[in-house]
Design an enzyme around this catalytic site. Structure first.
Site, PDB file in Angstrom:
ATOM      1  N   ILE A  20       0.701  -1.369  -0.322  1.00  0.00           N
ATOM      2  CA  ILE A  20       0.047   0.208  -0.028  1.00  0.00           C
ATOM      3  C   ILE A  20       1.339   1.191   0.005  1.00  0.00           C
ATOM      4  CG2 ILE A  20      -0.083  -0.161   2.395  1.00  0.00           C
ATOM      5  CD1 ILE A  20      -3.091   1.093   2.382  1.00  0.00           C
ATOM      6  N   PRO A  21       0.786   2.098  -1.306  1.00  0.00           N
ATOM      7  CA  PRO A  21       1.249   3.092  -0.644  1.00  0.00           C
ATOM      8  C   PRO A  21       1.106   4.322   1.029  1.00  0.00           C
ATOM      9  CG  PRO A  21       0.078   2.997  -2.890  1.00  0.00           C
ATOM     10  CD  PRO A  21      -0.378   2.332  -2.414  1.00  0.00           C
ATOM     11  N   GLY A  63      -2.018   8.610   0.511  1.00  0.00           N
ATOM     12  CA  GLY A  63      -3.170   8.731  -0.917  1.00  0.00           C
ATOM     13  C   GLY A  63      -3.977   9.963  -0.900  1.00  0.00           C
ATOM     14  N   LEU A  64      -4.292  10.089  -1.757  1.00  0.00           N
ATOM     15  CA  LEU A  64      -5.050  11.032  -1.590  1.00  0.00           C
ATOM     16  C   LEU A  64      -7.326  10.589  -1.264  1.00  0.00           C
ATOM     17  CD1 LEU A  64      -6.352  13.939  -2.549  1.00  0.00           C
ATOM     18  CD2 LEU A  64      -7.373  12.828  -5.082  1.00  0.00           C
ATOM     19  N   ASP A 100      -8.354   6.572  -1.727  1.00  0.00           N
ATOM     20  CA  ASP A 100      -9.757   6.608  -0.629  1.00  0.00           C
ATOM     21  C   ASP A 100     -10.457   7.057  -1.223  1.00  0.00           C
ATOM     22  OD1 ASP A 100      -9.293   5.062   2.290  1.00  0.00           O
ATOM     23  OD2 ASP A 100     -10.629   6.523   2.543  1.00  0.00           O
ATOM     24  N   TYR A 117     -19.683   8.156   0.431  1.00  0.00           N
ATOM     25  CA  TYR A 117     -19.134   9.798  -0.356  1.00  0.00           C
ATOM     26  C   TYR A 117     -20.226  10.147  -1.384  1.00  0.00           C
ATOM     27  CZ  TYR A 117     -15.333   8.648   3.054  1.00  0.00           C
ATOM     28  OH  TYR A 117     -13.810   8.222   3.976  1.00  0.00           O
ATOM     29  N   LYS A 149     -15.623   1.369   0.747  1.00  0.00           N
ATOM     30  CA  LYS A 149     -15.854   0.928   1.932  1.00  0.00           C
ATOM     31  C   LYS A 149     -16.970   0.191   1.922  1.00  0.00           C
ATOM     32  CE  LYS A 149     -12.280   4.233   4.295  1.00  0.00           C
ATOM     33  NZ  LYS A 149     -12.804   5.351   2.757  1.00  0.00           N
ATOM     34  N   HIS A 207     -16.693  -0.523   7.399  1.00  0.00           N
ATOM     35  CA  HIS A 207     -16.355   1.482   7.118  1.00  0.00           C
ATOM     36  C   HIS A 207     -16.573   1.795   9.693  1.00  0.00           C
ATOM     37  CE1 HIS A 207     -16.849   4.948   5.755  1.00  0.00           C
ATOM     38  NE2 HIS A 207     -16.165   5.831   6.539  1.00  0.00           N
TER      39      HIS A 207
END
Length: 311
Positions: free
Chosen positions: A17-18, A21-22, A49, A54, A83, A116
């Site tokens: 995983i980087p 992230g954004l 992400d 959202y 999520k 979540h």
């Protein structure tokens, strides 16, 4: 296989995983999140992400399609996280909502899929097609008699189906994790929680380290609800390294082994936030930042569903 630069290896010893992230939470204008994703990917980010709740995954999907069509960045270059919302925990709904997320994003798989919150709501639609919860006469979500075990077993099946590569959780405390680890056939790779210098989560971090679970920090700047960006100790460290306070916070998180997912829709800020790989914080810097912890939490379900999860 060599480890890609600026990543953490997940507990399956395969995927990475980087480190930064954004975050895509709460874009307020049409096109805002999509534009942010395009700027981020073209600026070097490889970790996005998101979440169904959202309500912007279709917009993100259009942005990803545009970026991939340009040919320089491919799907396999991106680490995408989504999520499962609280109203989708029933066993019959987990795959359905994962597939809806994939459809909205225009992707064939997710790199990481998280529960979540460790809270289950009844779904407002008897067929379970919405993310909206059923609400009582006071307007509060109705809790569902669904265990985390039921939901997790369905999450594990998503890996078997090839819909997701890794699974994890979000907003789980140590008690939640202790229970989950007693029956999980696949250990959670990630626990995404609020972490910043005023809420450094040392005990949760220790437990997760001992059990091979990486923390991801959301709200690393405290959602603007506290004075982190004007804190004198942080400003002095930032000045010493010729960096922003935000850069220092993200670096502090990464040096603790924590992923971070700052959110911004400002192109210059998105680019600036990523500028953390050309300096190191000293032990003294780290200790100063660690000393700022005051257990100040800015995100709690007590604010949106009257459940004091962290009390």
């Amino acid at each position: 296989m060599s480890q890609p630069q600026n990543t953490f290896k997940l507990n399956d010893d395969i995927h990475h995983i980087p480190m930064i992230g954004l975050g895509t939470y709460n874009g307020t204008k049409v096109g805002e999140v999509g534009d942010a994703v395009k700027v981020a990917l073209k600026s070097g980010y490889r970790h996005i992400d998101g979440a169904a709740i959202y309500m912007n995954e279709k917009e993100i999907g259009h942005a990803l399609k545009e970026v991939f069509a340009e040919g320089e960045i491919k799907r396999e270059d991106i680490f995408y996280v989504s999520k499962l919302w609280n109203s989708c925990h029933h066993a019959s709904l987990v795959r359905k909502h994962c597939e809806k997320t994939l459809e909205d994003l225009g992707l064939e798989y997710l790199d990481l899929y998280l529960i979540h919150w460790p809270i289950a709501f009844e779904n407002a639609d008897p067929s379970g097609t919405t993310t909206q919860p059923l609400r009582d006469s006071d307007g509060e979500p109705v809790l569902a008699a669904v265990s985390i075990r039921e939901t997790w077993q369905e999450m594990e099946k998503l890996v078997e189906y090839g819909l997701v590569k890794s699974i994890g959780v979000s907003n789980f405390n140590v008690q939640n994790l202790v229970d989950l680890l007693t029956y999980a056939k696949i250990k959670p790779a990630i626990n995404q929680v609020e972490v910043h210098p005023y809420l450094s989560q040392p005990n949760l971090k220790y437990f997760c380290d001992r059990n091979g679970i990486i923390l991801t920090a959301y709200s690393p700047l405290g959602q603007g609800k506290c004075d982190l960006l004007t804190n004198e100790a942080l400003k002095s460290i930032a000045d010493k390294h010729n960096k922003t306070v935000a850069n220092v916070i993200f670096k502090w998180l990464n040096q603790r082994g924590i992923v971070t997912i700052p959110k911004s829709s400002n192109p210059a800020r998105i680019i600036e936030n990523f500028n953390i790989f050309d300096f190191q914080l000293s032990n003294e810097d780290m200790d100063k930042i660690n000393s700022l912890n005051s257990n100040l939490r800015t995100c709690t379900p007590a604010n949106f569903c009257k459940i004091p999860l962290f009390d």
